[in-house]
Design an enzyme around this catalytic site. Sequence first.
Site, short mmCIF file in Angstrom:
data_model
loop_
_atom_site.label_atom_id
_atom_site.label_comp_id
_atom_site.label_asym_id
_atom_site.label_seq_id
_atom_site.Cartn_x
_atom_site.Cartn_y
_atom_site.Cartn_z
N SER A 139 20.10 -67.50 -71.03
CA SER A 139 19.92 -67.14 -72.32
C SER A 139 19.38 -68.41 -73.01
O SER A 139 19.51 -69.49 -72.77
CB SER A 139 21.13 -67.02 -73.06
N CYS B 278 36.57 -74.25 -71.17
CA CYS B 278 36.69 -75.34 -72.09
C CYS B 278 37.97 -75.88 -72.23
O CYS B 278 38.09 -76.88 -72.39
CB CYS B 278 35.86 -74.91 -73.35
N GLU C 231 24.26 -83.46 -73.78
CA GLU C 231 23.35 -82.41 -74.34
C GLU C 231 22.85 -82.68 -75.77
O GLU C 231 21.73 -82.56 -76.04
CB GLU C 231 24.45 -81.08 -74.53
N CYS D 23 26.21 -71.73 -72.89
CA CYS D 23 26.94 -72.62 -73.97
C CYS D 23 27.58 -73.69 -73.30
O CYS D 23 28.21 -74.68 -73.91
CB CYS D 23 27.88 -71.76 -74.81
N GLU E 227 19.85 -60.91 -77.94
CA GLU E 227 18.94 -61.31 -76.67
C GLU E 227 19.32 -60.21 -75.64
O GLU E 227 18.25 -59.83 -74.87
CB GLU E 227 19.09 -62.74 -76.42
N GLU F 243 15.29 -81.84 -76.38
CA GLU F 243 15.05 -80.79 -77.09
C GLU F 243 16.00 -80.39 -78.21
O GLU F 243 15.71 -79.40 -78.94
CB GLU F 243 15.34 -79.41 -76.07
N GLU G 228 23.02 -64.17 -78.89
CA GLU G 228 22.89 -63.95 -77.44
C GLU G 228 23.48 -62.37 -77.28
O GLU G 228 22.61 -61.83 -76.43
CB GLU G 228 24.09 -64.68 -76.72
N LYS H 194 28.66 -82.34 -73.26
CA LYS H 194 28.19 -82.27 -74.67
C LYS H 194 27.58 -83.48 -75.36
O LYS H 194 26.75 -83.31 -75.86
CB LYS H 194 29.22 -81.60 -75.66
#
Lengths: 597, 145
Positions: free
Chosen positions: A331, A527, A373, A311, A287, A378, A284, A370
């Site tokens: 990102s 988190c 996710e 994230c 990037e 993907e 990241e 999560k």
Amino acid sequence: MANNINLKIDGVDVQVEEGRTILDAARAINVHIPTLCYHEDLCVAGNCRVCVVEVTGARALVASCAMPVSEGMEVETNTLKVRSARKNIIELLLSEHNADCTNCYKNKQCELQDLASEYKTSGEQLYMDLVPLKNYTIDDFSPSIIKDDSKCIRCQRCVRTCEELQHVSALGVAYKGDKMKISTFFENSMFDVVCTNCGQCINRCPTGSLIERNYVDEVWDAIYDEKKHVVVQTAPATRVALGEDLGLEPGQVVTGKMVSALKRVGFDSVLDTDFTADLTIMEEGTELLTRLKKALVDKDPTAKLPMATSCSPGWIKFIEHTFPEYLDNLSTCKSPQQMFGALAKTYYAQKRGIDPENIVSVSIMPCVAKKFEADRPEMRSSGYKDVDYVLTTREMARMIRQAGLDFNALPEDSYDSIMGESSGAAVIFGATGGVMEAALRTAYEIVTGREVPFENLNITPVRGMDGVKEVTVKIEGTLPDWSFLEGAELKTVTAHGLTNAKLVMEKVKSGEADYHFIEIMACPGGCIGGGGQPIPTNMEIRKKRTEAIYMEDAGKPIRKSHENPEVVAIYKEFLGEPCGHKSHELLHTHYKARHRY
Amino acid sequence: MADKYGRKRENLLHILQGIVEQERYLSDVALTEVARELDLSAAQVYGTATFYTFLDTEPRGKYVIRVCRTISCDMKGKNRIIQAIEDALKVRLGETTQNNKFTLLETNCMGWCHEGPAMLINDQAYTNLTEEKVIEIINDYAKNK
Ligand code: SF4
Ligand code: SF4
Ligand code: SF4
Ligand code: FES
Ligand code: FES
């Protein structure tokens, strides 16, 4: 300074600030008043009335969570009238409640059950059992959340959570009277609506009406299957919260005991999401610098700024629904969990000589989103499902209890290798501002060859519980490659909780702010306050977990992601360079616009 | 609609009523549009729509018949009225006729208790109903409107 008010509760003198409630005052002197609809993080609703008390001079009983104190007030919390009113309310709630406690996920962790036991409801109550007459539904289509209306007491904590903290309002109050229910848009499944799966509502639901979809049995099956090699990764924020579900006080770092417990539970390899958190910083950070170069030097319109972190899967789903025109600003990095999953079945499998077919990859997360996710189409770049099962911190605690372990008595152990090594920068991913701080520690050094100019690498302005933190870092003394950044001011903003995320995005949209880098965590506090963390979670507990996280960082021999030796090794042996070809294949992803209901 | 009534949350109810007048019910498309315009969530708009009985969230016929089910009308024989309508239209309570012309529903007290049994067809109230009278009214709608 606010004025102090004097009152008496059960004959005891109390002094509290003006504007506080009777409930606050009672708590200050450790008088327990039961509550259901009340939650520290939320506005007062005053709808359940289980917190009633008697106030001298008042005609009716008053709800203590909603009633401000006044000078000379005399309150009784334990009279016959109060106790029978409360019992009455609890019995009324139970008459509409599918009190199937032994089969309920919240058995022994339920506020309604606690009250039923405290008030010794008998079942011989005045009210008939209305459950058979109701047309309750269970929604279990989502990979993250199960909503069971038969367990709902309509306290609306979830509705307030979703509205006040997250500005999503996926849940609302529909219908009225005895048909009133908590509903999504047109009673669609949670899976089909704007819900971000953040799990904040689950964390605040007092009953078993909103719970995470749990995969504990599936994970046990994998562990017992001789043919399977089961790897587990643990997210940064789990190690400062797990203890709370196993009898410890909030704020304890239990990394060593946690590793030890997971080995005893039977995982074949206990590894760390922190390793891929470090990797995320490499990817990241690179990037971000590439985008800055493209945008500022090459004037390339495809290089979108500001760049936002990716994230937090709750945030991702939020932006996909709410600001789809900004998806290119995210990102492209996968979250650390998904990077780990993709590498577990490629790099790790190769190095350890294991057929990826036989690897079951489990992750332990403070997060409910999560789970969703990991299920995204993907997320199969290893050729398999990159992460097979996601467990919350709570589910992990359950497995540890099921295994019969005395957690507190376990010795400290350390992570296995490979993919178990991490830096302090990775640990702080668990708190709001952590990704920002970790990225700055590395990016600043890449650009200038020097450490970030903050004492002990602690970038304190991005830390803490303010909802939106704007910090500008001046870049000076750049290396030749980065001279275009000489004297530049890198504008960053850090937000946590989706209500704050929305504020930030609206500023971006209106052109009021020209940030370069945005960190967003869907959950309040980041988190450490995730929807999958131990219940209760509130401001005081979030602060304790955060302190623990920064303690863990400060104690680490390596504090910067790019110095993690396993990270250096994986680029040398496997990935090549950050944002290189292989990284793109395994560690980056894309997003999709979603509808608005 | 939002242009007509303004984009404030207080106007939500007017906007929803306006849509029901035009389209006879609130579709999911209409509700999401309203939510977008007023910067509310779709679930919040849905909550409001389901709170008010007169805001339908299901497709309805051109004429929505609502027979009062509350106690006075009930005692004066609303069940027989409903039965008569059911027979005449070949639908049951809650259903819409094949040609999308009529929907038969019940409703709560409308304040016509002294002249019960009572019903509404769209906004028009009919009171002191008998089985014969109700058939006549319905036939009139079926033929002439
Ligand atoms: S929600 Fe609580 S009271 Fe209800 S069945 Fe579950 S454990 Fe029992
Ligand atoms: S789902 Fe839970 S939090 Fe929401 S109203 Fe029902 S009991 Fe309360
Ligand atoms: S999981 Fe989060 S977004 Fe979904 S309903 Fe609950 S609080 Fe709202
Ligand atoms: S806790 Fe006070 S009214 Fe619900
Ligand atoms: S009871 Fe039917 S109109 Fe009042």
